[in-house]
Write a protein that holds these residues in place. Structure first.
Motif, PDB file in Angstrom:
ATOM      1  N   LEU A 208       0.820  -1.221   0.000  1.00 41.11           N
ATOM      2  CA  LEU A 208       0.000   0.000   0.000  1.00 41.11           C
ATOM      3  C   LEU A 208       0.847   1.262   0.000  1.00 41.11           C
ATOM      4  CD1 LEU A 208      -2.767  -1.086   2.530  1.00 41.11           C
ATOM      5  CD2 LEU A 208      -3.039  -0.720   0.078  1.00 41.11           C
ATOM      6  N   ASP A 209       2.054   1.141   0.513  1.00 38.99           N
ATOM      7  CA  ASP A 209       2.920   2.316   0.579  1.00 38.99           C
ATOM      8  C   ASP A 209       3.388   2.765  -0.805  1.00 38.99           C
ATOM      9  OD1 ASP A 209       5.275   0.578  -0.021  1.00 38.99           O
ATOM     10  OD2 ASP A 209       4.732  -0.226   1.941  1.00 38.99           O
ATOM     11  N   GLY A 210       3.236   1.905  -1.797  1.00 41.86           N
ATOM     12  CA  GLY A 210       3.767   2.237  -3.117  1.00 41.86           C
ATOM     13  C   GLY A 210       2.867   3.122  -3.957  1.00 41.86           C
ATOM     14  N   ILE A 211       1.615   3.229  -3.570  1.00 44.47           N
ATOM     15  CA  ILE A 211       0.639   3.949  -4.391  1.00 44.47           C
ATOM     16  C   ILE A 211       1.023   5.409  -4.596  1.00 44.47           C
ATOM     17  CG2 ILE A 211      -1.759   4.729  -4.510  1.00 44.47           C
ATOM     18  CD1 ILE A 211      -2.512   2.192  -2.944  1.00 44.47           C
ATOM     19  N   GLY A 212       1.464   6.042  -3.511  1.00 45.45           N
ATOM     20  CA  GLY A 212       1.729   7.472  -3.544  1.00 45.45           C
ATOM     21  C   GLY A 212       2.817   7.878  -4.518  1.00 45.45           C
ATOM     22  N   GLN A 213       3.990   7.251  -4.386  1.00 41.53           N
ATOM     23  CA  GLN A 213       5.089   7.657  -5.266  1.00 41.53           C
ATOM     24  C   GLN A 213       5.328   6.681  -6.407  1.00 41.53           C
ATOM     25  OE1 GLN A 213       6.146   9.154  -1.991  1.00 41.53           O
ATOM     26  NE2 GLN A 213       7.654   7.729  -1.176  1.00 41.53           N
ATOM     27  N   GLU A 214       4.384   5.782  -6.617  1.00 38.36           N
ATOM     28  CA  GLU A 214       4.472   4.848  -7.736  1.00 38.36           C
ATOM     29  C   GLU A 214       5.665   3.905  -7.637  1.00 38.36           C
ATOM     30  OE1 GLU A 214       2.820   5.850 -11.197  1.00 38.36           O
ATOM     31  OE2 GLU A 214       1.449   7.186 -10.151  1.00 38.36           O
TER      32      GLU A 214
ATOM     33  N   ARG B 208      -3.543   8.580  -3.411  1.00 38.62           N
ATOM     34  CA  ARG B 208      -2.192   9.082  -3.174  1.00 38.62           C
ATOM     35  C   ARG B 208      -2.083   9.701  -1.793  1.00 38.62           C
ATOM     36  NH1 ARG B 208      -1.577  11.189  -8.463  1.00 38.62           N
ATOM     37  NH2 ARG B 208      -0.604   9.590  -9.768  1.00 38.62           N
TER      38      ARG B 208
ATOM     39  N   SER C 194      -1.849   7.013   0.782  1.00 37.73           N
ATOM     40  CA  SER C 194      -0.549   6.354   0.712  1.00 37.73           C
ATOM     41  C   SER C 194       0.547   7.254   1.282  1.00 37.73           C
ATOM     42  CB  SER C 194      -0.238   5.988  -0.740  1.00 37.73           C
ATOM     43  OG  SER C 194       0.973   5.287  -0.825  1.00 37.73           O
TER      44      SER C 194
ATOM     45  N   ILE D  86       0.657   7.010   4.928  1.00 34.75           N
ATOM     46  CA  ILE D  86       1.358   5.802   5.360  1.00 34.75           C
ATOM     47  C   ILE D  86       2.864   6.018   5.315  1.00 34.75           C
ATOM     48  CG2 ILE D  86       1.881   3.399   4.726  1.00 34.75           C
ATOM     49  CD1 ILE D  86      -1.038   3.191   3.745  1.00 34.75           C
TER      50      ILE D  86
END
Lengths: 188, 188
Positions: free
Chosen positions: A41-47, B85, B88, B91
DNA sequence: CGGTTTCTTGATTGGGATCAATAGGAGTGG
DNA sequence: CCACTCCTATTGATCCCAATCAAGAAACCG
């Protein structure tokens, strides 16, 4: 870590540790995951993924391509909702760790750690009172913000006090109420 | 905290602190928020908010009813994506605090705290090199997992070393590269 | 102003880190 | 099966950073 984010991973069985590496080479275990947990889930923000995850025993994960999940969630509102809950739960979980690291002493941390593991094993259908630790003392210490010697010492202390039984990685919870008491001890 | 979750809150201006209360009365600051931050994401999972947020100066927030947001996001994919985003990022932010609490000493924590504040003030159009702290030493300490005396001492030490200027709540960053060095100091 | 909160600084203490030595498994190869 | 090595865990001795205790000083406020 660093890989492009494409999928989430639902743990179907097994046990994992996730760790993040920092600027100067220091790294820290940020999570232990087991059946039912969702990783990535942590990957969504910075792709891109921001931590590594390693299986500590034979394990099964279900990779969920994120694009597909999004499409499906668009059709099925209850799935969308469940996805949002999962993210929010991750935030709340980390909040708990922040609290642990910010205001508990070594004994309290380990008591909380053991009770948490116990509860999660129970939720996965395993015994809540005896289990096999998959991680080393060093990894526990990294997660709890302490050194491996401290972890070892406190295991021994808990054993002397009759709270748990320890034999290397094999743990028996003998007095969970006692552990609760240790954890909630009013240290003000 | 405890109130039913209905809305998210986008900070338009001002400064906030969020804190969580734990079992036995201990509470801990979990976040300082300013312009652009979104509050309340933790409430989605359990339908109730798990922390209190207090404005530390005159502030403006925009309440975003969650149900309405969901409807709108269903129509506008880019909004949905931005919402994900934001979760995320929350997180990832907490992951950073976990790292701070788990493996940094007192000086490193405060250096990171100051640099983080500086960067965020800059992002909001304020000066990155001088600003007014809205929170007390005790609140900083609570956030960083240390006591107010420690915070005060380290402010003084940084000042003696020419890294910052301190006059009560008024802070000047004199040598941000120096603070970076303190933060990243190889302590292995 | 007087009262209260917040901050600073000093002296001392203590919990966990560090250093160090030993023991216990687990895996490998003979 | 044992001998060997490597990794992990335990335990003791000592040290050090930050907590605690304590006393002023500075700022804020009604």
């Amino acid at each position: 870590m660093g890989d492009r984010f494409t999928s989430l991973y639902a743990v179907r069985s097994g046990f994992f540790k996730s760790s993040g590496l920092r600027d100067n080479g220091r790294d820290q275990v940020t999570r232990f995951s087991m059946t039912g947990d969702v990783l990535g889930l942590d990957g969504i923000g910075q792709e891109h993924h921001i931590c590594n995850t390693v299986a500590l025993e034979d394990s099964d994960v279900c990779a969920i391509p994120f694009a597909g999940l999004q499409e499906l969630a668009h059709e099925i509102p209850s799935l969308q909702r469940e996805f949002h809950r999962a993210m929010s739960r991750e935030i709340v979980r980390e909040r708990g760790v922040m609290f642990l690291l910010g205001s508990m002493n070594a004994e309290e941390r380990l008591a909380m750690f053991l009770l948490n593991l116990s509860r999660r094993f129970a939720a996965s259908g395993y015994s809540s009172s005896e289990f096999h630790l998959r991680m080393t003392r060093e990894e526990i210490g990294s997660y709890l913000g302490q050194k491996l010697e401290t972890v070892s010492r406190i295991f021994s202390r808990f054993q002397q006090e009759g709270l748990i039984g320890v034999q290397q990685k094999y743990i028996r919870i003998l007095d969970s109420a006692g552990l609760e008491r240790v954890m909630a001890r009013d240290s003000d």
